[in-house]
Design a protein around this motif. Sequence first.
Motif, mmCIF file in Angstrom:
data_model
loop_
_atom_site.group_PDB
_atom_site.id
_atom_site.type_symbol
_atom_site.label_atom_id
_atom_site.label_comp_id
_atom_site.label_asym_id
_atom_site.label_seq_id
_atom_site.Cartn_x
_atom_site.Cartn_y
_atom_site.Cartn_z
ATOM 1 N N VAL A 132 83.960 148.825 73.844
ATOM 2 C CA VAL A 132 84.142 148.279 75.192
ATOM 3 C C VAL A 132 85.168 147.160 75.215
ATOM 4 O O VAL A 132 85.579 146.735 76.301
ATOM 5 C CB VAL A 132 82.802 147.789 75.789
ATOM 6 N N SER A 133 85.584 146.687 74.054
ATOM 7 C CA SER A 133 86.656 145.686 74.030
ATOM 8 C C SER A 133 87.918 146.219 74.679
ATOM 9 O O SER A 133 88.736 145.451 75.193
ATOM 10 C CB SER A 133 86.952 145.260 72.586
ATOM 11 N N PHE A 134 88.080 147.543 74.672
ATOM 12 C CA PHE A 134 89.295 148.139 75.226
ATOM 13 C C PHE A 134 89.053 148.782 76.591
ATOM 14 O O PHE A 134 89.919 149.447 77.125
ATOM 15 C CB PHE A 134 89.844 149.180 74.245
ATOM 16 N N TYR A 135 87.851 148.584 77.150
ATOM 17 C CA TYR A 135 87.543 149.098 78.476
ATOM 18 C C TYR A 135 87.891 148.050 79.532
ATOM 19 O O TYR A 135 87.992 146.862 79.239
ATOM 20 C CB TYR A 135 86.051 149.417 78.605
ATOM 21 N N SER A 136 88.036 148.504 80.766
ATOM 22 C CA SER A 136 88.132 147.554 81.867
ATOM 23 C C SER A 136 86.801 146.830 81.999
ATOM 24 O O SER A 136 85.764 147.281 81.483
ATOM 25 C CB SER A 136 88.450 148.293 83.169
ATOM 26 N N GLU A 137 86.796 145.728 82.719
ATOM 27 C CA GLU A 137 85.568 144.942 82.839
ATOM 28 C C GLU A 137 84.456 145.762 83.484
ATOM 29 O O GLU A 137 83.302 145.724 83.040
ATOM 30 C CB GLU A 137 85.839 143.681 83.662
ATOM 31 N N ASN A 138 84.773 146.523 84.540
ATOM 32 C CA ASN A 138 83.747 147.318 85.222
ATOM 33 C C ASN A 138 83.204 148.420 84.319
ATOM 34 O O ASN A 138 81.994 148.665 84.274
ATOM 35 C CB ASN A 138 84.309 147.915 86.505
ATOM 36 N N ALA A 139 84.113 149.110 83.618
ATOM 37 C CA ALA A 139 83.667 150.180 82.720
ATOM 38 C C ALA A 139 82.851 149.609 81.567
ATOM 39 O O ALA A 139 81.842 150.198 81.150
ATOM 40 C CB ALA A 139 84.866 150.955 82.188
ATOM 41 N N PRO A 164 87.796 137.705 69.216
ATOM 42 C CA PRO A 164 87.666 137.043 70.522
ATOM 43 C C PRO A 164 87.219 137.980 71.633
ATOM 44 O O PRO A 164 86.364 137.621 72.451
ATOM 45 C CB PRO A 164 89.087 136.509 70.771
ATOM 46 N N LEU A 165 87.770 139.183 71.657
ATOM 47 C CA LEU A 165 87.402 140.113 72.722
ATOM 48 C C LEU A 165 85.973 140.629 72.541
ATOM 49 O O LEU A 165 85.257 140.846 73.520
ATOM 50 C CB LEU A 165 88.394 141.281 72.761
ATOM 51 N N ARG A 166 85.524 140.793 71.300
ATOM 52 C CA ARG A 166 84.123 141.169 71.070
ATOM 53 C C ARG A 166 83.188 140.094 71.611
ATOM 54 O O ARG A 166 82.158 140.395 72.226
ATOM 55 C CB ARG A 166 83.850 141.382 69.579
ATOM 56 N N ARG A 167 83.542 138.847 71.378
ATOM 57 C CA ARG A 167 82.688 137.766 71.866
ATOM 58 C C ARG A 167 82.698 137.698 73.394
ATOM 59 O O ARG A 167 81.679 137.384 74.014
ATOM 60 C CB ARG A 167 83.127 136.438 71.237
ATOM 61 N N LEU A 168 83.847 137.982 74.007
ATOM 62 C CA LEU A 168 83.904 138.006 75.466
ATOM 63 C C LEU A 168 82.987 139.096 76.020
ATOM 64 O O LEU A 168 82.246 138.878 76.985
ATOM 65 C CB LEU A 168 85.345 138.244 75.926
ATOM 66 N N ARG A 169 83.011 140.284 75.392
ATOM 67 C CA ARG A 169 82.147 141.378 75.855
ATOM 68 C C ARG A 169 80.682 141.071 75.547
ATOM 69 O O ARG A 169 79.795 141.455 76.308
ATOM 70 C CB ARG A 169 82.567 142.692 75.206
ATOM 71 N N CYS A 170 80.419 140.382 74.437
ATOM 72 C CA CYS A 170 79.051 139.969 74.131
ATOM 73 C C CYS A 170 78.548 139.009 75.206
ATOM 74 O O CYS A 170 77.408 139.132 75.681
ATOM 75 C CB CYS A 170 79.000 139.310 72.758
ATOM 76 N N GLN A 171 79.399 138.072 75.586
ATOM 77 C CA GLN A 171 79.035 137.137 76.642
ATOM 78 C C GLN A 171 78.771 137.882 77.945
ATOM 79 O O GLN A 171 77.821 137.562 78.680
ATOM 80 C CB GLN A 171 80.170 136.119 76.825
ATOM 81 N N ILE A 214 90.791 131.842 75.409
ATOM 82 C CA ILE A 214 92.118 132.247 75.883
ATOM 83 C C ILE A 214 92.613 133.476 75.123
ATOM 84 O O ILE A 214 93.211 134.391 75.695
ATOM 85 C CB ILE A 214 93.110 131.080 75.758
ATOM 86 N N ALA A 215 92.338 133.520 73.819
ATOM 87 C CA ALA A 215 92.724 134.702 73.028
ATOM 88 C C ALA A 215 92.050 135.955 73.568
ATOM 89 O O ALA A 215 92.658 137.025 73.648
ATOM 90 C CB ALA A 215 92.362 134.489 71.562
ATOM 91 N N ALA A 216 90.780 135.830 73.965
ATOM 92 C CA ALA A 216 90.057 136.978 74.508
ATOM 93 C C ALA A 216 90.644 137.427 75.833
ATOM 94 O O ALA A 216 90.805 138.634 76.084
ATOM 95 C CB ALA A 216 88.580 136.618 74.687
ATOM 96 N N GLN A 217 90.981 136.472 76.685
ATOM 97 C CA GLN A 217 91.560 136.831 77.986
ATOM 98 C C GLN A 217 92.927 137.488 77.822
ATOM 99 O O GLN A 217 93.260 138.441 78.535
ATOM 100 C CB GLN A 217 91.680 135.587 78.870
#
Length: 493
Positions: A319-326, A359-366, A421-424
């Motif tokens: 899901v790190s590579f999915y859109s936020e909704n997906a 960073p993106l994994r942590r954003l999706r975890c959050q 910021i890296a995640a965004q």
Amino acid sequence: MSADSHPTLPPVRLHSDAELARDALGAPLFARAVRLARWAGPDTRVGVGGELATDQLPEAAAVLGLDAADADSGGYASQAWRVAVDTGLVDVTEPEDDGGEGDEARFGTAAPGEDLALVTSGAPGDVLDLWLAALDTVLADAAVPDLDDLVDALDAGGEIDFDRLDWNPGREADFLDGVLANLYLLTVTEGGAADDPVPLPVLAASMVVPDGMGEPTDAVLEQVSDAMMRLDDQFRQLEPIGLVEFRPVDEELMAEAGTPPEPETASAADDEDVSRYGMVRLTPLGLYGIRARMLEAGVDAPAVGELAEKGADALLDAVSFYSENAAQAEIEQWLAGRELPAAAAELLAAARGDDEGGPLRRLRCQQALAPAGPEAEPAVRSVLDDPELGGLARVWLAERGVSDVPAPDPEMVFWLTVDTIAAQLAADGETEELPLLMGSLTAHHAGFFEEVWRVEHPATAYVLEAMGRLHPDKKAAKEARKAAFKARSRRSA
């Protein structure tokens, strides 16, 4: 279907197998094939290729309820019979000798096939397998030129002169596969077609107009027009199998205009005018069918819900590579089958890591933990001292009004800022909202850039360089660029 057409696609939301199987059984061409399979019996005669004997076509058309006065009724019956044979709904025994005299020597026989029973007693997946086989037959037929073109291309010996016809079977099949792949991509992409039909000129242009071309030349527009008319014929053939919903080209309009609207203006033109040039959209069954063909070709075509039985590490990586909704839809399905305390602990463990994707994994975890209630609190509290997850944990607890959350030390604050910021940047790139986020994160920390370059985060220099370009305060942007240079120098030392 080429495996490199779209190596990674956005996830598609599919209907349930039961719903899709009902759609398949309701597709007009598939339903006709089933009816002819039930009609087949001892008196059914077939030719060398398993085709229905010509003098039996009127009876077959009558079985299908087709109007005998319709000149196309025999063709519809023949097509439905071919689908029935190709899918195994009908078993044929071809004639042993097509050179003898009398009907017995020239015709074979047919009977209902074993797979016919799957239509009523099989699982939804069995029905869908039969429908996919039918789809293969229809797609192969759609890639064949009109009968009139074939007749014109016959040489003196009765063989097709492919050079004269200018038709390459492989090329035509690849073209149609490419069109359907583009239609699929337009449908599943966030903000794309979704349930809205796609104008035929836009779809034709996606196959013809070179990338980066500005104003299309007359020659390119003519190619778009030719491709559009080709697609008009092909989608007419694909609609009865349930793959697409299609509004054909208005023949009167083409006679008046001669060419389609230019691709870049097609979407902006009056809806009624554009629709007269043809409109098409994939049905839910069509999305299922094109995805199945892509998967068979080795294309990565994910579907929402397919990660529900996998671990949190596989979930967050995907899901790190999915859109936020997906991503949210996938996460919700993953959480639905799990006890929240254990699921929260598993997600937090999977979010760790100093690799590029961390960073993106942590954003999706959050994102996954955002709707969680008190049941997740013990797992979140357990990582308060974790250098990678402590900041995330404090944000989660603070948002729920927990009062006994220990304040983070400055190092953790700086690390969390870099990580956020890296995640965004990884999720959405350099968006218009990102400078505002940068300004907000740095506004309350005096001397931020004098300290942040020392942060032990693999993305520190990368983030500071981005801040140097995007920070809304010019002075801060200059300080960010200096800090980025120090961070690069420090890592290379």
